[in-house]
Write a protein that holds these residues in place. Structure first.
Motif, PDB file in Angstrom:
ATOM      1  N   LEU A 200      34.553  43.963  34.456  1.00  0.00           N
ATOM      2  CA  LEU A 200      34.410  42.566  34.117  1.00  0.00           C
ATOM      3  C   LEU A 200      35.235  41.756  35.048  1.00  0.00           C
ATOM      4  O   LEU A 200      34.665  40.483  35.496  1.00  0.00           O
ATOM      5  N   SER A 201      36.424  42.065  35.169  1.00  0.00           N
ATOM      6  CA  SER A 201      37.222  41.311  36.044  1.00  0.00           C
ATOM      7  C   SER A 201      38.206  42.050  36.795  1.00  0.00           C
ATOM      8  O   SER A 201      38.799  43.363  36.376  1.00  0.00           O
ATOM      9  N   VAL A 202      38.849  41.618  37.821  1.00  0.00           N
ATOM     10  CA  VAL A 202      40.001  42.277  38.799  1.00  0.00           C
ATOM     11  C   VAL A 202      40.932  41.259  38.865  1.00  0.00           C
ATOM     12  O   VAL A 202      40.597  39.909  39.651  1.00  0.00           O
ATOM     13  N   ASN A 203      42.286  41.543  38.380  1.00  0.00           N
ATOM     14  CA  ASN A 203      43.265  40.604  39.074  1.00  0.00           C
ATOM     15  C   ASN A 203      44.202  41.359  39.792  1.00  0.00           C
ATOM     16  O   ASN A 203      45.223  42.215  39.228  1.00  0.00           O
ATOM     17  N   ASP A 204      44.316  41.132  41.154  1.00  0.00           N
ATOM     18  CA  ASP A 204      45.096  42.018  42.076  1.00  0.00           C
ATOM     19  C   ASP A 204      46.518  41.127  41.923  1.00  0.00           C
ATOM     20  O   ASP A 204      46.761  40.329  42.709  1.00  0.00           O
ATOM     21  N   ILE A 205      47.281  41.498  40.919  1.00  0.00           N
ATOM     22  CA  ILE A 205      48.460  40.832  40.751  1.00  0.00           C
ATOM     23  C   ILE A 205      49.449  40.870  42.055  1.00  0.00           C
ATOM     24  O   ILE A 205      50.218  39.886  42.295  1.00  0.00           O
ATOM     25  N   GLN A 206      49.380  41.843  42.676  1.00  0.00           N
ATOM     26  CA  GLN A 206      50.283  42.105  44.011  1.00  0.00           C
ATOM     27  C   GLN A 206      49.860  41.296  45.161  1.00  0.00           C
ATOM     28  O   GLN A 206      50.679  41.366  46.354  1.00  0.00           O
ATOM     29  N   ALA A 207      48.888  40.769  45.242  1.00  0.00           N
ATOM     30  CA  ALA A 207      48.109  40.500  46.287  1.00  0.00           C
ATOM     31  C   ALA A 207      49.087  39.019  47.110  1.00  0.00           C
ATOM     32  O   ALA A 207      49.386  39.028  48.127  1.00  0.00           O
ATOM     33  N   PRO A 208      49.716  38.261  46.123  1.00  0.00           N
ATOM     34  CA  PRO A 208      50.597  37.218  46.868  1.00  0.00           C
ATOM     35  C   PRO A 208      51.792  37.941  47.671  1.00  0.00           C
ATOM     36  O   PRO A 208      52.369  37.386  48.545  1.00  0.00           O
ATOM     37  N   ILE A 209      52.297  39.124  46.916  1.00  0.00           N
ATOM     38  CA  ILE A 209      53.639  39.804  47.436  1.00  0.00           C
ATOM     39  C   ILE A 209      53.053  40.269  48.731  1.00  0.00           C
ATOM     40  O   ILE A 209      53.711  40.301  49.653  1.00  0.00           O
ATOM     41  N   ARG A 210      52.074  41.016  48.746  1.00  0.00           N
ATOM     42  CA  ARG A 210      51.422  41.616  49.980  1.00  0.00           C
ATOM     43  C   ARG A 210      51.175  40.685  51.174  1.00  0.00           C
ATOM     44  O   ARG A 210      51.601  40.934  52.052  1.00  0.00           O
ATOM     45  N   PHE A 211      50.804  39.621  50.616  1.00  0.00           N
ATOM     46  CA  PHE A 211      50.325  38.664  51.678  1.00  0.00           C
ATOM     47  C   PHE A 211      51.675  37.976  52.463  1.00  0.00           C
ATOM     48  O   PHE A 211      51.477  37.899  53.573  1.00  0.00           O
ATOM     49  N   ASN A 212      52.656  37.821  51.822  1.00  0.00           N
ATOM     50  CA  ASN A 212      54.141  37.700  52.434  1.00  0.00           C
ATOM     51  C   ASN A 212      54.450  38.608  53.420  1.00  0.00           C
ATOM     52  O   ASN A 212      55.251  38.302  54.367  1.00  0.00           O
ATOM     53  N   ASP A 213      54.163  39.986  53.142  1.00  0.00           N
ATOM     54  CA  ASP A 213      54.442  40.909  54.067  1.00  0.00           C
ATOM     55  C   ASP A 213      53.495  41.091  55.431  1.00  0.00           C
ATOM     56  O   ASP A 213      53.952  41.862  56.427  1.00  0.00           O
ATOM     57  N   LEU A 214      52.341  40.429  55.376  1.00  0.00           N
ATOM     58  CA  LEU A 214      51.353  40.805  56.336  1.00  0.00           C
ATOM     59  C   LEU A 214      51.815  39.816  57.699  1.00  0.00           C
ATOM     60  O   LEU A 214      52.197  38.568  57.663  1.00  0.00           O
ATOM     61  N   PRO A 215      51.320  40.291  58.870  1.00  0.00           N
ATOM     62  CA  PRO A 215      51.631  39.379  60.047  1.00  0.00           C
ATOM     63  C   PRO A 215      50.602  38.223  59.868  1.00  0.00           C
ATOM     64  O   PRO A 215      49.634  38.169  59.181  1.00  0.00           O
ATOM     65  N   THR A 225      42.432  35.785  52.420  1.00  0.00           N
ATOM     66  CA  THR A 225      42.793  34.403  51.804  1.00  0.00           C
ATOM     67  C   THR A 225      42.176  34.447  50.475  1.00  0.00           C
ATOM     68  O   THR A 225      42.941  34.072  49.230  1.00  0.00           O
ATOM     69  N   ILE A 226      40.803  34.815  50.321  1.00  0.00           N
ATOM     70  CA  ILE A 226      40.230  34.668  48.801  1.00  0.00           C
ATOM     71  C   ILE A 226      40.852  35.706  47.955  1.00  0.00           C
ATOM     72  O   ILE A 226      41.180  35.342  46.828  1.00  0.00           O
ATOM     73  N   ARG A 227      41.294  36.961  48.662  1.00  0.00           N
ATOM     74  CA  ARG A 227      41.936  37.541  47.571  1.00  0.00           C
ATOM     75  C   ARG A 227      43.193  37.026  47.089  1.00  0.00           C
ATOM     76  O   ARG A 227      43.370  37.328  45.853  1.00  0.00           O
ATOM     77  N   THR A 228      44.028  36.607  47.673  1.00  0.00           N
ATOM     78  CA  THR A 228      45.310  36.110  47.540  1.00  0.00           C
ATOM     79  C   THR A 228      45.316  34.872  46.629  1.00  0.00           C
ATOM     80  O   THR A 228      45.901  34.988  45.425  1.00  0.00           O
ATOM     81  N   VAL A 229      44.215  33.978  46.991  1.00  0.00           N
ATOM     82  CA  VAL A 229      44.000  32.833  46.029  1.00  0.00           C
ATOM     83  C   VAL A 229      43.518  33.183  44.821  1.00  0.00           C
ATOM     84  O   VAL A 229      44.034  32.579  43.673  1.00  0.00           O
ATOM     85  N   THR A 230      42.606  33.992  44.754  1.00  0.00           N
ATOM     86  CA  THR A 230      42.023  34.395  43.492  1.00  0.00           C
ATOM     87  C   THR A 230      43.016  35.043  42.544  1.00  0.00           C
ATOM     88  O   THR A 230      43.108  34.689  41.232  1.00  0.00           O
ATOM     89  N   SER A 231      44.206  35.817  42.953  1.00  0.00           N
ATOM     90  CA  SER A 231      45.025  36.644  42.252  1.00  0.00           C
ATOM     91  C   SER A 231      46.202  35.291  41.737  1.00  0.00           C
ATOM     92  O   SER A 231      46.572  35.317  40.479  1.00  0.00           O
ATOM     93  N   LEU A 232      46.402  34.340  42.680  1.00  0.00           N
ATOM     94  CA  LEU A 232      47.218  33.245  42.065  1.00  0.00           C
ATOM     95  C   LEU A 232      46.669  32.379  41.222  1.00  0.00           C
ATOM     96  O   LEU A 232      47.282  32.011  40.181  1.00  0.00           O
ATOM     97  N   HIS A 233      45.501  32.132  41.406  1.00  0.00           N
ATOM     98  CA  HIS A 233      44.645  31.099  40.230  1.00  0.00           C
ATOM     99  C   HIS A 233      44.697  31.868  39.109  1.00  0.00           C
ATOM    100  O   HIS A 233      44.701  31.402  37.838  1.00  0.00           O
ATOM    101  N   THR A 234      44.417  33.267  38.946  1.00  0.00           N
ATOM    102  CA  THR A 234      44.398  34.093  37.645  1.00  0.00           C
ATOM    103  C   THR A 234      45.704  33.907  37.177  1.00  0.00           C
ATOM    104  O   THR A 234      45.788  33.834  35.684  1.00  0.00           O
ATOM    105  N   GLN A 254      51.255  27.484  46.325  1.00  0.00           N
ATOM    106  CA  GLN A 254      51.188  28.620  47.154  1.00  0.00           C
ATOM    107  C   GLN A 254      49.912  28.807  47.381  1.00  0.00           C
ATOM    108  O   GLN A 254      49.497  29.215  48.697  1.00  0.00           O
ATOM    109  N   SER A 255      48.809  28.816  46.611  1.00  0.00           N
ATOM    110  CA  SER A 255      47.386  28.949  46.981  1.00  0.00           C
ATOM    111  C   SER A 255      47.188  27.721  47.973  1.00  0.00           C
ATOM    112  O   SER A 255      46.460  28.297  49.181  1.00  0.00           O
ATOM    113  N   ILE A 256      47.620  26.582  47.898  1.00  0.00           N
ATOM    114  CA  ILE A 256      47.279  25.413  49.016  1.00  0.00           C
ATOM    115  C   ILE A 256      47.728  25.872  50.387  1.00  0.00           C
ATOM    116  O   ILE A 256      47.129  26.012  51.491  1.00  0.00           O
ATOM    117  N   CYS A 257      49.016  26.565  50.261  1.00  0.00           N
ATOM    118  CA  CYS A 257      49.783  27.106  51.575  1.00  0.00           C
ATOM    119  C   CYS A 257      48.489  28.063  52.214  1.00  0.00           C
ATOM    120  O   CYS A 257      48.433  28.160  53.564  1.00  0.00           O
TER     121      CYS A 257
END
Length: 456
Positions: A200-215, A225-234, A254-257
């Motif tokens: 029914l739903s997926v919340n990638d809780i660690q997506a914002p943390i992984r985002f910060n480590d990406l180049p 972007t979509i994966r990270t923002v979806t997690s932040l909004h959830t 953080q989502s706006i950034c």
């Protein structure tokens, strides 16, 4: 231990995960037939209230209907062996096989995501599931944190092999990756089990943390972007439900950034990024309203107007009005409330806000009118006496001297005062406490007295 010929009720329920985590001790109530009636127990599942044969048939029918309605019914097949020929292996050993019924949306489910699922598990050729979310937690979906919550390995492997959310799939799981080669008798057999799963739903809780480590190059990708923002909004939605509004604000900021970094490849991606930005600014406006920051609300609404026509967004217009009302600017508040109402004429919240504003304006008008009347109230014209100033001063000195006495005083004045002079004396004496002019008789017999009453 004496063998029991009939099923026995446990004093406390146990779940399969209890068996998997550690040894379990439990006690049996051998006098289960003497249990009190549980019809009034709110925590007792209605579907299991009666143990009569007719009720058991009803339970089976309800279960069949529920699995069909929720797309969890067992599919038609000749045997698990036959079904396996249509499936793909999720692991090289073949202990977990999958058949996707409906493709999910988005990327593959992360191994550490939080997922919400409905499922039903069947033994071979069974029509009724032996385990299902329908019969636990009052039929609510099961929320699982992968890699942490201890669900059976085969189910977790299957969940991380599909795209989500909204995927529907079958998993044929061998005992080795289910409850073990020996099962958990008598309920859990050492046999393969078929799981029908709705993701029914997926919340990638660690997506914002992984985002910060990406180049930076990876951070700019639309999919990231979509994966990270979806997690932040959830996460923000969950915090909002707990009234943690400042945490919500951080997630949305953080989502706006993240959205501002995104690089799109076509008009569809551009439209989706714009939509997410508008939603994020609106959600920020709501959070700032909850934290009583009207100026920040206005900034968020103005930000929307830079990327979209705000007159098309009812909720943004409504909170624009809220902000101006909080600042006491009722004219602008009324303007934006009316714009919002034009978009959603039946919206009760907007109607209520307008009603309250109208009531406030009416009360303010009444108060303002009273204030103006008091400010500009014309004082009564000062009475003019046909008396010279020396006479006025003499009478005023007399009254002031009498006012300072505490004993009763009465003295007679000459009776030759003109009517204007007598009127002046009467009016002036009346301004002093317990002092007055008394006139007795008429003509030559007229006598005039000034009287000052004494203190009691």
């Amino acid at each position: 231990m004496e063998r029991l010929d009939e099923p026995v009720q446990l004093l406390e329920g146990i779940t399969i995960s209890d068996f998997l985590k550690s040894p379990v001790e439990f006690s049996l109530n051998v006098e289960h037939n003497k249990l009190k009636n549980l019809e009034d127990d709110d925590d007792f599942d209605d579907i299991f209230e009666s143990e009569s044969s007719s009720d058991s048939e009803d339970i089976v029918q309800i279960l069949e209907e529920s699995t069909t309605k929720m797309f969890l019914s067992c599919p038609e097949y000749h045997s698990f062996k036959d079904l396996a020929t249509k499936m793909i292996d999720c692991v090289s050993s073949g202990d977990v096989k999958m058949l996707i019924l409906e493709e999910g949306e988005g990327p593959l489910v992360p191994v550490d995501a939080e997922v919400s699922i409905h499922y039903a598990a069947y033994w071979e050729k069974a029509k009724i599931p032996f385990d299902s979310t329908i019969t636990m937690n009052r039929g609510e979906p099961k929320v699982v944190r992968l890699s942490k919550d201890g669900i059976i390995p085969g189910l977790e492997i299957g969940l991380t092999a599909v795209k989500g959310p909204t995927a529907r799939f079958l998993l044929l799981i061998q005992p080795a990756l289910a409850w073990g080669p020996k099962g958990i008798l008598p309920r859990i057999k050492p046999e393969p089990a078929l799981f029908v799963v709705n993701l029914l739903s997926v919340n990638d809780i660690q997506a914002p943390i992984r985002f910060n480590d990406l180049p930076l190059e990876e951070q700019r990708k639309y999919e990231v972007t979509i994966r990270t923002v979806t997690s932040l909004h959830t996460q923000a939605k969950n915090d909002y439900a707990k009234k943690k509004f400042n945490k919500c604000i951080k997630h949305y900021q953080q989502s706006i950034c993240v959205l501002n970094l995104s690089v799109v490849k076509n008009s569809e991606e551009e439209a989706e990024i714009r939509r997410l930005k508008v939603n994020t600014f609106i959600n920020l406006a709501v959070c700032y309203y909850k934290t009583n920051k009207p100026k920040n609300i206005i900034k968020m609404c103005e930000s929307i107007d830079y990327i979209s026509d705000i007159d098309k967004h009812c909720k943004a217009l409504f909170y624009f009005g809220r902000a101006y009302e909080m600042l006491g600017n009722m004219d602008n508040a009324l303007k934006y409330y009316e714009k919002a109402l034009n978009l959603e004429p039946k919206n009760r919240e907007i109607g209520k806000a307008l009603h309250n504003l109208d009531k406030y304006n009416k009360n303010s008008a009444v108060s303002e009118k009273a204030f103006c009347q008091n400010v500009f109230k014309v004082a009564p014209a000062k009475k003019v006496y046909d008396v010279d100033i020396d006479f006025q001063n003499t009478v005023r000195d007399m009254c002031q001297n009498l006012a300072g006495t505490e004993s009763f005083t009465k003295f007679e004045l000459p009776n030759n005062f003109r009517s204007a002079e007598l009127e002046f004396m009467k009016d002036l004496c009346s301004e002093f406490k317990d002092m007055f002019v008394q006139v007795d008789g008429e003509g030559k017999k007229k006598k005039i007295y000034v009287i000052k009453k004494g203190c009691v």
